[in-house]
Scaffold this active site. Sequence first.
Site, short mmCIF file in Angstrom:
data_model
loop_
_atom_site.label_atom_id
_atom_site.label_comp_id
_atom_site.label_asym_id
_atom_site.label_seq_id
_atom_site.Cartn_x
_atom_site.Cartn_y
_atom_site.Cartn_z
N LYS A 226 0.89 -1.34 -0.01
CA LYS A 226 -0.16 -0.19 0.08
C LYS A 226 0.85 1.39 -0.07
CE LYS A 226 -4.45 -1.60 1.10
NZ LYS A 226 -5.63 -1.76 2.18
N ARG A 260 -4.62 -9.69 4.57
CA ARG A 260 -4.98 -9.81 2.97
C ARG A 260 -3.61 -9.45 2.26
NH1 ARG A 260 -6.64 -6.20 -0.96
NH2 ARG A 260 -8.40 -7.02 -2.38
N1 HH2 Z 1 -7.63 -3.12 0.33
C1 HH2 Z 1 -8.06 -3.23 -1.15
C2 HH2 Z 1 -9.06 -3.99 -1.28
N2 HH2 Z 1 -9.90 -4.41 -0.67
N3 HH2 Z 1 -10.40 -5.21 1.53
C3 HH2 Z 1 -10.12 -5.24 2.76
N4 HH2 Z 1 -11.07 -5.90 3.70
N5 HH2 Z 1 -9.21 -4.46 3.40
C4 HH2 Z 1 -8.39 -3.78 2.56
O1 HH2 Z 1 -7.39 -3.23 3.06
C5 HH2 Z 1 -8.61 -3.84 1.24
C6 HH2 Z 1 -9.64 -4.67 0.72
C7 HH2 Z 1 -7.05 -2.52 -1.99
O2 HH2 Z 1 -7.51 -2.06 -3.17
P1 HH2 Z 1 -7.43 -2.79 -4.55
O3 HH2 Z 1 -7.18 -1.52 -5.58
O4 HH2 Z 1 -8.60 -3.68 -4.82
O5 HH2 Z 1 -5.94 -3.38 -4.60
P2 HH2 Z 1 -5.57 -4.87 -4.16
O6 HH2 Z 1 -6.76 -5.64 -4.40
O7 HH2 Z 1 -4.58 -5.04 -5.42
O8 HH2 Z 1 -4.94 -4.59 -2.97
#
Ligand code: HH2
Length: 282
Positions: A226, A260
């Site tokens: 992140k 995650r």
């Molecule tokens: N971060 C992302 C997406 N979904 N869900 C939960 N529960 N917690 C998180 O911190 C979280 C999440 C990050 O966003 P995205 O743009 O989808 O990127 P990536 O899925 O590659 O991490």
Amino acid sequence: MASLRWKCRDREWTCAPPGLVMGILNVTPDSFSDGGHYPATHAAVARGLSLAEQGADWIDIGGESSRPGAQPVAEEEELRRVVPVVEALATRTPAGLSVDTTKAAVARAVLAAGAHAINDISAGRFDPGLLPAVAEAGAGLVLMHMQGTPATMQADPRYGDVVEEVLAFLRERTDAAQAAGVARDGIVWDPGIGFGKTLDHNLDLLRGLPRLCAEGFPVLVGLSRKRFLGQLTGLPVEDRLAPGLAALLHAAAAGARLFRVHDVKESCAALRVAGSLGALRA
Ligand code: HH2
């Protein structure tokens, strides 16, 4: 702290140290770090199986990016992206399957296709049908804190006491989920690192994790690659494995139990070592 359990449909996961690893499987053309790599169903399924082989307890399948500034994806397109992947993985891996969605229709479809839990970054706020859909299936639910929406959240996030406000939000959303029929032991909390937060807000939340973990719900954190890791180190997204593992081990020591991550093998290894050393809270 007693071992927490996460009940999802007919299965149950023990959330004890060193914790459970949730591998990220994005079936999107625009996610911030791996978007565009796995757009086709067969490639996404192969990637999901590989995450499980590397040690993922869970696979989190997403058809809509939630990166800052991301635009919403139409329901039909999201269904087209995720349902076939869930269907295929449900028969081919013992890993738990969660789907990262805010839409009730998507939640219903993936639960019918064999998913065990819904990971809703809006905590049931964007679609009033989502919590009842989770309740009817007896599925697990990740409630995540976010200030605003993905399109606006990083504009000017403000808090008085960020930990207190996130706690109050998660308590309120837990009440809403339970009122809709979601079982208490099906709920996981997530402070939503990077979702409507400055660097200082993210750091305050990570330092404040013991307060969140003391409330009796398994706590999940998404730290992998992140932006705050880049702000702290100056490293680009492809070089954030080491800072991400440092943050992950901090979170595990503070009581978080689900992680995650993009880098499953490395995260499992780091947790294994820290757990063997007794560095993680019981
Ligand atoms: N971060 C992302 C997406 N979904 N869900 C939960 N529960 N917690 C998180 O911190 C979280 C999440 C990050 O966003 P995205 O743009 O989808 O990127 P990536 O899925 O590659 O991490």
